[in-house]
Design an enzyme around this catalytic site. Structure first.
Site, short mmCIF file in Angstrom:
data_model
loop_
_atom_site.label_atom_id
_atom_site.label_comp_id
_atom_site.label_asym_id
_atom_site.label_seq_id
_atom_site.Cartn_x
_atom_site.Cartn_y
_atom_site.Cartn_z
N PHE A 1 0.99 -1.58 0.16
CA PHE A 1 0.15 0.23 -0.31
C PHE A 1 1.18 1.81 -0.07
CE2 PHE A 1 -2.21 3.56 1.67
CZ PHE A 1 -3.83 3.38 0.95
N ASP B 1 9.18 2.68 1.69
CA ASP B 1 8.03 3.45 1.80
C ASP B 1 8.22 3.29 3.38
OD1 ASP B 1 5.51 4.11 2.47
OD2 ASP B 1 4.64 3.15 1.08
N LYS C 1 2.64 10.34 8.01
CA LYS C 1 2.04 9.54 9.75
C LYS C 1 2.32 10.19 10.56
CE LYS C 1 -0.89 5.83 8.03
NZ LYS C 1 -0.49 5.33 6.71
C1 LIG Z 1 -0.98 5.15 5.35
C2 LIG Z 1 0.11 4.96 4.49
C3 LIG Z 1 0.40 5.98 3.29
C4 LIG Z 1 -0.52 6.59 2.38
O1 LIG Z 1 -0.22 8.02 3.14
P1 LIG Z 1 -1.57 8.84 2.67
O2 LIG Z 1 -1.01 10.44 4.42
O3 LIG Z 1 -2.73 8.56 3.65
O4 LIG Z 1 -0.86 9.53 1.36
C5 LIG Z 1 1.85 5.51 2.27
N1 LIG Z 1 1.98 3.91 2.80
C6 LIG Z 1 2.09 3.43 3.83
C7 LIG Z 1 3.13 2.57 3.84
C8 LIG Z 1 1.63 3.35 4.45
O5 LIG Z 1 0.86 3.26 5.24
#
Ligand SMILES: *Cc1c(COP(=O)(O)O)cnc(C)c1O
Length: 393
Positions: A128, A215, A244
């Site tokens: 994701f 990521d 986050k």
């Molecule tokens: C939450 C998340 C995203 C997306 O972040 P947003 O601030 O909602 O755009 C991308 N990568 C990972 C691993 C995430 O947990």
């Protein structure tokens, strides 16, 4: 309830009006133990006095100026993040998908710089990375992509944690420029990438001139017990996405890069109106300060270990519990059946939890949890899991 919000979320029928530390209160005055933390965002819990002070002071001084000008707080935050991570340069944005979008653009530009006309990024199943067109294409979930075709080209997908699959792509696809992967998959079900995999992946990237892009939007900022998830492995990436936990709830994202990758963007190649404004950067700096002052890295390791071992003990030999896993305060309990209903059961009992990938209870509590919160969470979650598995059997 208003009908004037787009129907993008299956929201739970509760609204919180106040928070303090690891607890939230709803409109009726009911108290909840928070094990969601705004989906791994509120690392310092709610209304942390140092954070509130930093935000208030910065808001009263200067909220936004624009990247047309120097922003000293942004420079200071870049210095801090680079010192903590071993990276060289930072680009600031407002969210996780934007941080990944920056990484994707950086990788493509890097590829074109090397004369690769159709640069390809290797991405993982169950990944994701966000909801923009680039990041939803990079994500490994049909649910997220369906209906938004045409997707972008330039991605090659492999199974998560399968180093042989990477070698195969390396052999056959000469247009690869980068690999994008989560150190621990969050939305995908708390799937931990083994350190040995990262070490091998680093070697393959080096051998082929690929960028290793992590990521760390969910794993970053102390969530796994080190500042960044990659620090468990000793491997350093070329590019890293953060968001986050970085701003404790004030929106901020960052794309960090090292070495050659840090020199790819030039004036005009990328930008953001809000990215790295004084308010967001002051909040992120205060977040880093509190993590250091309150020794939260150690706290995360300690509490995470306690929660996992407590759950393992309480749920030992309970049929239907497939696995209890995770790193630091990023914990997954996988059941042998869908368990989204448990979110409601827990909420009624005054505990906020999350279920992801249908069958995995995800616990991402604030980093400030103490022993009392740990014990309440273990008892509540293990109790409701046992009940649920018995009922459904
Ligand atoms: C939450 C998340 C995203 C997306 O972040 P947003 O601030 O909602 O755009 C991308 N990568 C990972 C691993 C995430 O947990």
């Amino acid at each position: 309830m208003t009908t004037h919000l787009m129907n993008t979320y299956a929201r739970q029928p509760v609204a919180f009006v106040r928070g303090e530390g690891a607890y939230l209160w709803d409109e009726s005055g009911k108290r909840y133990l928070d094990a969601v933390a705004g989906v791994a965002v509120n690392g310092l819990g709610h209304a942390h006095p140092k954070l509130v002070k930093a935000i208030s002071e910065q808001a009263a001084t200067l909220i936004h100026t624009s990247n047309l000008y120097r922003i000293p707080k942004q420079e200071e935050l870049a210095d801090r993040l680079c010192a903590l991570s071993g990276m060289d340069k930072a680009f600031f944005c407002n969210s996780g998908c934007e941080a990944n979008e920056a990484a994707i653009k950086l990788a493509r530009l890097y590829g074109h710089g090397k004369g690769i006309e159709v640069p390809t990024i290797i991405v993982m199943e169950k990944a994701f990375h966000g909801r923009t067109m680039g990041t939803l294409t990079a994500s490994g979930s049909r649910k997220i992509q369906a209906g938004f075709e045409p997707l972008l080209s330039g991605f090659a997908r492999v199974p998560f944690g399968d180093i042989e699959a990477i070698r195969q792509v390396a052999e056959h696809n000469k247009s690869v420029v980068a690999v994008l992967v989560e150190v621990v998959q969050g939305e995908g079900g708390i799937n931990v990438l083994p350190s040995a995999y990262l070490v091998e992946l680093r070697q393959i990237c080096d051998a082929h001139g690929w960028l290793l892009m992590l990521d760390e939007v969910q794993t970053g900022i102390a969530r796994t017990g080190t500042w960044f998830g990659f620090q468990h492995s000793g491997v350093v990436p070329d590019v890293m996405a953060l968001a986050k936990g970085l701003g404790s709830g004030v929106p901020i994202g960052a794309c960090l890069a090292r070495g050659e990758a840090a020199e790819v963007f030039k004036p005009g190649s990328h930008g953001s109106t809000f990215g790295g404004n004084p308010l967001a950067c002051a909040t992120a700096l205060a977040t880093l300060d509190v993590i250091e002052e309150e020794n939260l890295l150690e706290n995360v390791r300690l509490r995470g270990e306690a929660i996992r071992s407590g759950l393992r003990q309480a749920l030992a030999s309970v049929p239907g519990v497939v696995d209890i896993r995770g790193e630091g305060l990023m914990i997954g309990i996988e059941l042998d059946r869908p368990c989204t209903e448990l979110v409601t059961v827990a909420r009624d009992a005054g505990v906020l939890i999350n279920v992801t990938a249908d069958t995995v209870i995800r616990l991402v509590p604030p980093l400030i949890y103490g022993e009392a919160e740990v014990n309440v969470l273990i008892a509540a979650v293990s109790g409701m899991v046992k009940n649920y598995l018995q009922q459904a059997a």
